[in-house]
Scaffold this active site. Structure first.
Site, PDB file in Angstrom:
ATOM      1  N   TYR A 282       0.443  -1.101  -0.205  1.00 46.09           N
ATOM      2  CA  TYR A 282       0.085   0.058   0.051  1.00 46.09           C
ATOM      3  C   TYR A 282       0.556   1.668   0.270  1.00 46.09           C
ATOM      4  O   TYR A 282       1.844   1.355   0.367  1.00 46.09           O
ATOM      5  CB  TYR A 282      -1.475   0.055   1.548  1.00 46.09           C
TER       6      TYR A 282
ATOM      7  N   GLU B 261      -3.542   8.029  -3.748  1.00 42.14           N
ATOM      8  CA  GLU B 261      -3.186   6.523  -3.069  1.00 42.14           C
ATOM      9  C   GLU B 261      -2.858   5.237  -4.396  1.00 42.14           C
ATOM     10  O   GLU B 261      -3.125   5.374  -5.387  1.00 42.14           O
ATOM     11  CB  GLU B 261      -4.251   6.202  -2.074  1.00 42.14           C
TER      12      GLU B 261
END
Ligand code: GDP
Ligand code: MN
Length: 394
Positions: free
Chosen positions: A109, A197
């Site tokens: 992530y 993101e």
């Protein structure tokens, strides 16, 4: 403002962030053609909606031929996807991203946000990327690492390296990850993002570090200097009422409740929402008509409130300073003339030209409950809405 994944990936590519080869498709034919042009042993067909959680909701399909890509496209286009980010009503899929499939070795992530507590942009990373990132944040927050970025220095390469090592990117792949992180930071700053993101960031079986997903949100207040970003706007994904409001320069935000609010001044609008809540009501919107609004602007604002099917009552709370109470009254009357008014309306007016404003409302013949102060106004509209709701329930 939000954009689609395929648009975000195009932008990332311009900033030297590695993304899979792919293109957008609006029909099953285009999807098949896009796949044939890519030419790969695996393809990913991805629903393009302004919401995450598509993987779990069946919006991401891995297939193995251009024919299967068109089939998957037929299935997905027009489908209403309900993910944990769309709300119950879901979002209709109108565009697809067709990509070469990646063989994933490991998912990470990577994200950039503004940490409001310390007023600094922060890069966040985790070894546990993929579809369960919310659980990681809730149950094992120690697996999420962060670097606070000094605005004058920017993301320093040593910080990027430290993050890459902290999430377990193999040593010989760290340079790829660093390059990607620096690119992501650059796009975040240069394009006035509020969120950038990548989840998942992947290490492929071929040893490449690639952004497999991309979510870029932009600060609306910075859009005036990013015409290229504004062009990426997809009206289908946005609240129609908010688009209409922006045409008139109104600060309008749709909310979940049933009491429509028209207020002047952002502070008073917030206070009005608070006091409605204090009386156990739920505001249907935040709406600040601003200081020197014209009659047309007020009319547009009131029409917006009336066009929301969830609105069961309206509270107008105006403290006229620069804004004149008679202009507000004229706007309200004009809006109700064209569409009528079949919900209770409580009006609290104070300030410049208040007597004239009240007179205009009175002469209009509209059923208005006047209120003396904010508490009175909130109490009245909540009880009127409750009565109406009670009536319907019986
Ligand atoms: P989201 O669920 O809306 O965040 O959509 P993502 O783009 O993150 O995709 C969801 C999941 O699909 C990812 O976490 C991957 O596990 C999987 N996925 C996406 N692209 C590929 C790919 O090219 N190959 C493989 N094997 N899986 C993929
Ligand atoms: Mn994702």
């Amino acid at each position: 403002m939000k954009i689609h994944e395929y648009q975000g990936k195009q932008l990332l590519k311009d900033y030297r962030v590695a993304v899979p080869r792919g293109s957008v498709a609006f029909t099953p034919e285009e999807a098949g053609e896009a796949a044939a042009a890519i030419g790969s042993s695996a393809y990913v067909v991805k629903a393009q909606i302004h919401a995450g959680g598509r993987g779990k909701a069946g919006g991401v399909k891995v297939v193995h031929s251009p024919e299967q890509v068109s089939e998957a496209a037929t299935e997905l286009l027009g489908k209403v996807l309900v993910t944990h980010q769309t709300g119950r009503e879901g979002k209709e899929v109108r565009r697809l991203l067709i990509e070469e499939g990646s063989a994933i070795d490991k998912e990470y992530y990577l994200g950039i946000v503004l940490d409001r507590k310390i007023s600094r942009v922060t890069m966040i990373a985790s070894s546990e990327g993929g579809m369960e990132i919310e659980e990681v944040a809730a149950n094992t927050p120690e697996k999420i690492v962060r670097e606070t970025i000094d605005p004058l220095i920017g993301l320093a390469p040593f910080q990027a390296r430290r993050l890459a090592f902290a999430i377990g990117i193999p040593g010989d792949k760290v340079n790829q990850a660093v390059k990607l992180m620096l690119g992501l930071y650059q796009v975040f700053v240069e394009k006035d993002c509020t969120i950038a993101e990548i989840n998942p960031l992947v290490l492929t079986k071929e040893g490449k570090i690639v952004a497999l997903d991309a979510k870029l949100n932009f600060d609306d207040n910075g859009l005036f200097r990013h015409k290229d970003i504004l062009e990426l706007r997809d009206p289908n994904e946005e609240d129609q009422k908010e688009i209409e409001a922006s045409k008139y320069g109104l600060n309008y935000i749709a909310l979940d409740g049933n009491i429509g609010c028209m207020v002047n001044g952002a502070g008073l609008a917030m206070a009005t929402m608070d006091i409605i809540k204090a009386y156990h009501g739920e505001p249907a919107n935040f709406l600040d008509v601003g200081g020197g609004a014209s009659k047309e602007k007020v009319e547009a604002a009131f029409r917006l409130i009336l066009s929301d099917p969830h609105v069961e009552g309206i509270l107008v709370n105006i403290f006229g300073g620069i804004m004149k109470c008679d202009v507000i009254a004229e706007g309200i009357v004009a809006a109700t003339k064209s569409i009528g008014l079949n919900v209770p309306l409580v009006v609290r007016l104070e300030g410049t030209n208040v007597a004239l404003g009240k007179e205009i409302l009175k002469r209009s013949g509209l059923a208005i409950s006047p209120a003396g102060n904010m508490a009175d106004a909130a109490g009245k509209i909540v009880s009127l809405v409750d009565q109406t709701a009670g009536g319907v329930a019986q």
